[in-house]
Design an enzyme around this catalytic site. Structure first.
Site, PDB file in Angstrom:
ATOM      1  N   ASP A  19      -0.817 -13.237   6.012  1.00  0.00           N
ATOM      2  CA  ASP A  19      -0.002 -13.652   4.741  1.00  0.00           C
ATOM      3  C   ASP A  19       1.314 -14.149   5.151  1.00  0.00           C
ATOM      4  O   ASP A  19       1.697 -15.175   4.920  1.00  0.00           O
ATOM      5  CB  ASP A  19      -0.031 -12.787   3.774  1.00  0.00           C
ATOM      6  CG  ASP A  19      -1.599 -12.562   3.253  1.00  0.00           C
ATOM      7  OD1 ASP A  19      -2.186 -11.876   4.066  1.00  0.00           O
ATOM      8  OD2 ASP A  19      -1.784 -12.104   2.041  1.00  0.00           O
ATOM      9  N   ARG A  98       7.732   2.440   1.500  1.00  0.00           N
ATOM     10  CA  ARG A  98       8.155   0.919   0.859  1.00  0.00           C
ATOM     11  C   ARG A  98       9.790   1.166   0.662  1.00  0.00           C
ATOM     12  O   ARG A  98      10.213  -0.285   0.307  1.00  0.00           O
ATOM     13  CB  ARG A  98       7.263   0.354  -0.256  1.00  0.00           C
ATOM     14  CG  ARG A  98       5.555   0.278   0.273  1.00  0.00           C
ATOM     15  CD  ARG A  98       5.321  -0.708   1.645  1.00  0.00           C
ATOM     16  NE  ARG A  98       4.576  -1.033   1.337  1.00  0.00           N
ATOM     17  CZ  ARG A  98       3.882  -1.421   2.780  1.00  0.00           C
ATOM     18  NH1 ARG A  98       4.649  -1.254   4.099  1.00  0.00           N
ATOM     19  NH2 ARG A  98       2.994  -1.717   2.582  1.00  0.00           N
ATOM     20  N   ASP A 127       1.886  -3.558  -3.430  1.00  0.00           N
ATOM     21  CA  ASP A 127       3.041  -3.063  -2.763  1.00  0.00           C
ATOM     22  C   ASP A 127       4.017  -4.082  -3.483  1.00  0.00           C
ATOM     23  O   ASP A 127       5.460  -3.799  -3.394  1.00  0.00           O
ATOM     24  CB  ASP A 127       2.242  -3.467  -1.394  1.00  0.00           C
ATOM     25  CG  ASP A 127       2.144  -2.277  -0.776  1.00  0.00           C
ATOM     26  OD1 ASP A 127       2.693  -1.045  -1.073  1.00  0.00           O
ATOM     27  OD2 ASP A 127       1.691  -2.493   0.605  1.00  0.00           O
ATOM     28  N   SER A 183      -7.676  -5.892   5.916  1.00  0.00           N
ATOM     29  CA  SER A 183      -5.990  -6.270   6.386  1.00  0.00           C
ATOM     30  C   SER A 183      -5.289  -4.864   6.833  1.00  0.00           C
ATOM     31  O   SER A 183      -6.425  -3.708   6.276  1.00  0.00           O
ATOM     32  CB  SER A 183      -5.214  -6.445   5.077  1.00  0.00           C
ATOM     33  OG  SER A 183      -5.395  -5.786   4.192  1.00  0.00           O
TER      34      SER A 183
END
Length: 413
Positions: A19, A98, A127, A183
């Site tokens: 991505d 994160r 996310d 992923s």
């Protein structure tokens, strides 16, 4: 302040995967100048190869800060104190990283004079929320580019096959292949796997998917015994009684527990969870070191904490886990929750002995100078200061409402 036009400069959270590799090239096509940013939170990566790749495909510079120490001490340790688990099973490995990644990304944006940040999170996942809530909390005027929410991007790239084709056309090499299309998100705490064949919750994950842990069935036949010492709810020392290894540095301690858990097949789960955005998703997670710490910390906490305090604290643990999962690390409520949980840990100290064996973590013993365990009081051989006749009144008082409930039912018949 950078000497480029601020409105054209964007800091891209870049991993070098499918991505973000395509997004980098796409942003260049849109006329942006791109500073690529990758947080080193302990993932197993060739960082110099990723740097070279970003520069080759158009990034003005590549910034890779080492955040491993901060990750352990400022994010993983508070999660250990909180026994942090989302929906009873997920140890929040991605969610905890994160806010740290977002914090550093905003720091980079300020340093280079960018008024935009960008990320490759999908428009359906958690996310995007975590990155952007963190960004806005730390830099209220920042602008966020989320390509997967832009019609000009998602109409052009309607699936991963389109991204593969775009990468091929632009000569972008990728670690992901169509034969392994899931992923991954990796850091020193865990690895997660989702999408691709894993989107079918009834499809068994491939046997070779995991990277941090061995299959428990193939783990050693001899267990490893560890003594984990805690101070104020934080692990400060690990001693391996099997080979006498001793570790005290926070970062090294956590990495060492990852090794122990990994080679003994600890910390694998396959779950369906409720995303904040409102849909269910299936994920495979492996979190070896944190699983060992969760087991040990829970044991020493129960051993040293007052029962009623722990009832309140467990409620805070649940709220903290949900706040982290939903991306509210920098919110006032999460700051307050962390403060209260930290306060609760003042007397959580001592040593816990655990056996790690074929996917399991088993408590063997514990000791603490702050223990509320009174062996004379609880002993069946010593009466101590406890008068057994007092139990009769205690039972009758607690039975009062049960008797009244019985009377109510009989009267309603």
């Amino acid at each position: 302040m950078a000497d480029t036009d601020m409105k054209d400069l964007v800091v891209l959270a870049y991993s070098g995967g499918l991505d973000t590799s395509c997004i980098l090239v796409w942003l260049k096509e849109q006329g942006y100048e791109v500073v690529a940013y990758l947080a080193n939170v302990g993932q197993d990566e060739d960082f110099e190869a990723i740097r070279a790749k970003a520069l080759k495909f158009g990034a003005t510079k590549m910034i890779i800060p080492d955040l491993k120490k901060e990750f352990v001490e400022e994010f993983i340790w508070p999660a250990v104190q909180a026994n942090a688990v989302y929906e009873d099973r997920y140890l929040l490995g991605t969610a905890l990283a994160r806010p740290l990644i977002a914090r550093e990304m905003i720091k980079v944006a300020k340093e280079v004079g960018a008024s935009y940040v960008a990320h490759g999170a999908t428009g359906k996942g958690n996310d995007q929320i975590r990155f952007e809530l963190g960004a806005y909390a730390l830099h209220p005027t920042i602008k966020v580019l989320s390509p997967w929410r832009l019609p000009e991007f998602y109409n052009r790239f309607q699936g991963r096959d389109d991204l593969f084709e775009y990468a091929r056309m632009n000569g972008i090499p990728l670690p992901v292949t169509k034969s392994k299309p899931w992923s991954m998100d990796a850091n020193m705490m865990h690895v997660s796997y989702e999408s691709g064949v894993l989107e079918d919750p009834n499809h068994q994950a491939p046997d070779d998917i995991c990277q941090m842990t061995v299959n428990p069935e193939k783990a050693p036949d001899v267990p490893e015994v560890l003594v984990i010492e805690f101070e104020k709810g934080v692990p400060v020392k690990v001693i391996n009684k099997t080979d006498s290894t001793e570790v005290t540095d926070p970062l090294e301690l956590f990495l060492y527990l990852n090794q122990i858990g990994g080679r003994n097949g600890v910390g694998r789960i396959d779950i369906v969870e409720n995303r904040f955005i409102g849909m269910k998703s299936r994920g495979i997670y492996e979190t070896p070191g944190a699983t060992i710490l969760l087991t040990a910390h829970t044991d020493i906490e129960v051993f040293t904490m007052d029962r009623e305090v722990r009832k309140v604290k467990r409620s805070l643990d649940s709220q903290f886990s949900e706040q982290v999962y939903r991306g509210f690390w920098f919110s006032p409520e999460c700051e307050f929750t962390r403060f209260c949980i930290k306060k609760s840990q003042e007397s959580v100290e001592g040593k816990v002995t655990v056996k790690v064996y074929k996917g399991g973590v088993y408590i063997l013993a514990r000791e603490s100078p702050s223990s509320l365990y009174n062996d004379e009081l609880v002993s069946m051989n010593v009466q101590g200061e406890y008068n057994p006749t007092d139990a009769g009144g205690f039972i009758k008082i607690n039975a009062l409402r049960l008797r009244e409930y019985c009377r109510l039912r009989e009267n309603s018949v």
